[in-house]
Design a protein around this motif. Structure first.
Motif, mmCIF file in Angstrom:
data_model
loop_
_atom_site.group_PDB
_atom_site.id
_atom_site.type_symbol
_atom_site.label_atom_id
_atom_site.label_comp_id
_atom_site.label_asym_id
_atom_site.label_seq_id
_atom_site.Cartn_x
_atom_site.Cartn_y
_atom_site.Cartn_z
ATOM 1 N N ALA A 1 2.802 0.836 -12.977
ATOM 2 C CA ALA A 1 1.948 -0.239 -12.478
ATOM 3 C C ALA A 1 2.102 -0.424 -10.971
ATOM 4 O O ALA A 1 1.122 -0.642 -10.259
ATOM 5 N N ALA A 2 3.313 -0.305 -10.489
ATOM 6 C CA ALA A 2 3.537 -0.504 -9.056
ATOM 7 C C ALA A 2 2.793 0.550 -8.242
ATOM 8 O O ALA A 2 2.166 0.243 -7.225
ATOM 9 N N SER A 3 2.830 1.797 -8.713
ATOM 10 C CA SER A 3 2.128 2.858 -7.989
ATOM 11 C C SER A 3 0.623 2.657 -8.060
ATOM 12 O O SER A 3 -0.092 2.866 -7.072
ATOM 13 N N ALA A 4 0.147 2.240 -9.229
ATOM 14 C CA ALA A 4 -1.289 2.001 -9.366
ATOM 15 C C ALA A 4 -1.729 0.932 -8.363
ATOM 16 O O ALA A 4 -2.736 1.082 -7.678
ATOM 17 N N ASN A 5 -0.938 -0.108 -8.277
ATOM 18 C CA ASN A 5 -1.269 -1.166 -7.328
ATOM 19 C C ASN A 5 -1.151 -0.710 -5.884
ATOM 20 O O ASN A 5 -1.920 -1.129 -5.030
ATOM 21 N N ALA A 6 -0.201 0.151 -5.651
ATOM 22 C CA ALA A 6 -0.048 0.682 -4.299
ATOM 23 C C ALA A 6 -1.299 1.469 -3.908
ATOM 24 O O ALA A 6 -1.794 1.353 -2.785
ATOM 25 N N TRP A 7 -1.814 2.248 -4.861
ATOM 26 C CA TRP A 7 -3.043 2.995 -4.574
ATOM 27 C C TRP A 7 -4.211 2.039 -4.375
ATOM 28 O O TRP A 7 -5.072 2.260 -3.518
ATOM 29 N N LEU A 8 -4.251 0.979 -5.152
ATOM 30 C CA LEU A 8 -5.333 0.004 -4.993
ATOM 31 C C LEU A 8 -5.270 -0.677 -3.631
ATOM 32 O O LEU A 8 -6.304 -0.941 -3.017
ATOM 33 N N TRP B 1 -4.000 0.688 -0.991
ATOM 34 C CA TRP B 1 -4.426 1.736 -0.045
ATOM 35 C C TRP B 1 -5.951 1.783 0.006
ATOM 36 O O TRP B 1 -6.554 1.804 1.078
ATOM 37 N N TRP B 2 -6.524 1.761 -1.175
ATOM 38 C CA TRP B 2 -7.983 1.816 -1.251
ATOM 39 C C TRP B 2 -8.627 0.636 -0.526
ATOM 40 O O TRP B 2 -9.652 0.772 0.148
ATOM 41 N N PRO C 1 0.811 -1.220 0.000
ATOM 42 C CA PRO C 1 0.000 0.000 0.000
ATOM 43 C C PRO C 1 0.846 1.273 0.000
ATOM 44 O O PRO C 1 1.935 1.290 0.539
ATOM 45 N N ILE C 2 0.312 2.282 -0.620
ATOM 46 C CA ILE C 2 0.988 3.565 -0.624
ATOM 47 C C ILE C 2 0.908 4.135 0.782
ATOM 48 O O ILE C 2 -0.051 3.895 1.510
#
Length: 467
Positions: A388-395, A397-398, A347-348
């Motif tokens: 992609a890694a950041s997108a997944n990190a946000w996911l 977090w969500w 997670p971010i």
RNA sequence: GGCGGGGUAGCCAAGUGGUAAGGUCGCGGUCUGCAAAACCGCUAUUCGCGGGUUCGAUUCCCGCCCCCGCCUCCA
């Protein structure tokens, strides 16, 4: 960061310190429905607030043990059963069922316990408590055979509501049997049977009768959660007399501080007035669903305003809820597309949203941060700068955040074959630059509740107002 | 009368002793065949009203106005 709540008892924001966080779960008691008719969405605002509270405590790492009572015997349930010509239990059963259906539609997490006032186990406990109160001089049986709490013997009475008893004025809402009571403010613990009660009655040392309203909560909360509980919630209209009476009864019996934190939810309004059965200005969950809104949309509409602020229910507000959720949905879809190829998930590190909730559940500030984050990540995605890694990190977090908000759309909805076919035909038309036919087909797809968008990767079908 | 809650843009709504988050709506732009989504820009010289404190108040203090709730079986 410390967790803080506004405690009705002190009228101050206090740092939350559970009685014994190390050894046992937080004990939480929440006032539930009286099952004489279907609960309205104003009732559910309170339950959603309690749901948010519980989920937030759990995100914070606390274990929560929560009880929600169901009042299935009182004047209104007895009257309803009599008018319907059915036994009380049969009459209330339908509304219990409806309550759970509606709660599920709103994604309200189930309490650990749903005690019912008519359960013999609790009737016995109520009788036991009343016996103790009488023996301590805190209660008495009056000439009408009912048993009343003697408020003059309980010095703290009025402290929660900050009422001076000599200032009490009758609103005429309740019929007083002034001849029988020592003080107009004395409230019934045990109501002697009368003809209107029909076969609704239990035996007691004071004769046949039934419990007063307040005693059930004292009996069930202490039976299930112990003499001292951490958090007790309800609507502001429960502060007096209900919660005031609970304190008097419970502390009168145990001589221990009953509740550490009293949290109360403000009313849901309609046209600036309290939503209430008696005013006839209420909507039920099915009423809202029948207008084409989803439970998720109603959840958002009831959740998005701070619990201590009165919230005016409007259909415009429902539309705002729908649009806001669509924004979140779009964002999640885009993140999933960008993140698809990458599997490492972490997670971010953003804590602003949770911290907003630490501050007496400041949901507006929390959502403000969510939408700011959405705009920033959308911009990054527009510019192709979100990997992609950041997108997944946000996911990830969500996922954490959504464990509290529970606002994510249901599982992917399958596109109906008709819609897929129409979209295909539309693509053919577009290739031939037959824009008129293309637009007609878009209209037809729209009639199915779907929306077609032409993106760089080709047409995409999305469902508006997903459940 | 007593006790609370509230008054911030068209609507909903955060917030802070230093000059106003966010959502929604509307308008303009980028993109698009047109849209949609997304993004960019615009939209409160101002936070119910009047005083006071302060270098400075929407925020603190005093007074007032308006709305809502509770005052003994309403979430």
């Amino acid at each position: 960061m410390a967790l803080r709540f506004f405690n009705t008892y002190s009228r101050e924001i206090e740092e939350f310190e559970p009685r014994d966080p190390a050894k046992r779960p937080i004990r939480m008691y929440t006032c539930g429905p009286t099952v004489y008719s279907r609960a309205h969405i104003g009732n559910f605002r309170a339950y959603i607030f309690e749901d948010l509270l519980q989920r937030h405590l759990e995100l914070r790492g606390y274990k929560v043990h929560r009880a929600m009572n169901i009042t299935d015997v009182d004047d209104k349930t007895i009257r309803g059963a009599r008018e319907a010509g059915v036994p009380l239990a049969k009459f209330t059963e339908q509304f219990k069922k409806a309550f759970f259906e509606d709660a599920m539609a709103l994604r309200i997490k189930r309490a650990d316990e749903f005690p019912c006032a008519t359960d013999q186990r609790y009737i016995d406990r109520m009788i036991e408590m009343i016996r103790t109160l009488i023996s301590k001089g805190l209660a008495y049986q009056a000439d009408d055979k009912s048993v009343y709490f003697r408020i003059n013997k309980f010095p703290g009475y009025g402290k929660l509501a900050h009422f001076d008893l000599s200032q009490l004025q009758s609103t005429g809402r309740v019929k007083h049997d002034e001849y029988d009571k020592e003080h107009i403010g004395d409230f019934a613990l045990w109501k002697a049977w009368d003809e209107e009660d029909g076969d609704v009655k239990w035996d007691s040392p004071w004769g046949s009768g039934r419990p007063g309203w307040h005693i059930e909560c004292s009996a069930m909360s202490t039976a299930l959660l112990g003499d001292q509980i951490d958090i007790h919630c309800g609507g502001v209209d429960n502060i007096f007399p209900h919660h005031e009476a609970e304190i008097a009864q419970s502390e009168g019996v145990t001589d221990k501080r009953f509740v550490r934190y009293w949290l109360h939810c403000a009313h849901l309004l309609v046209d600036g007035q309290k939503m209430a059965k008696s005013l006839g200005n209420f909507y039920t969950v099915p009423d809202v669903l029948a207008k084409g809104y989803t439970g998720r949309e109603l959840r958002y509409a009831l959740l998005r305003v701070h619990y201590r602020v009165p919230l005016n229910f409007t259909w415009e507000g429902m539309n705002e809820a729908r649009e806001s959720l669509d924004r979140i949905d779009e964002w999640l879809m885009r993140l999933r597309e960008v993140g698809e190829k990458q599997t490492v998930k972490r997670p971010i590190e953003k804590t602003e949203l949770e911290e907003a909730l630490y501050d007496d559940l400041n949901i507006s500030a929390a959502l403000g941060f969510l939408f700011e984050s959405i705009r920033e990540t959308n911009r990054a995605m527009d510019e192709g700068k979100l990997d992609a890694a950041s997108a997944n990190a946000w996911l990830e977090w969500w996922k954490r955040i959504n464990s509290v908000l529970d606002l994510e759309p249901e599982v992917e909805i399958v596109v109906p074959p008709e819609v897929t076919q129409l979209a295909k035909e539309r693509e053919d038309a577009r290739r031939k630059k037959n824009w008129k036919r293309s637009d007609e087909l878009r209209e037809r797809i729209s009639a199915f509740g779907w929306e077609v968008r032409d993106t760089k990767e080709g047409p995409k079908l999305t469902r508006r107002g997903a459940p």
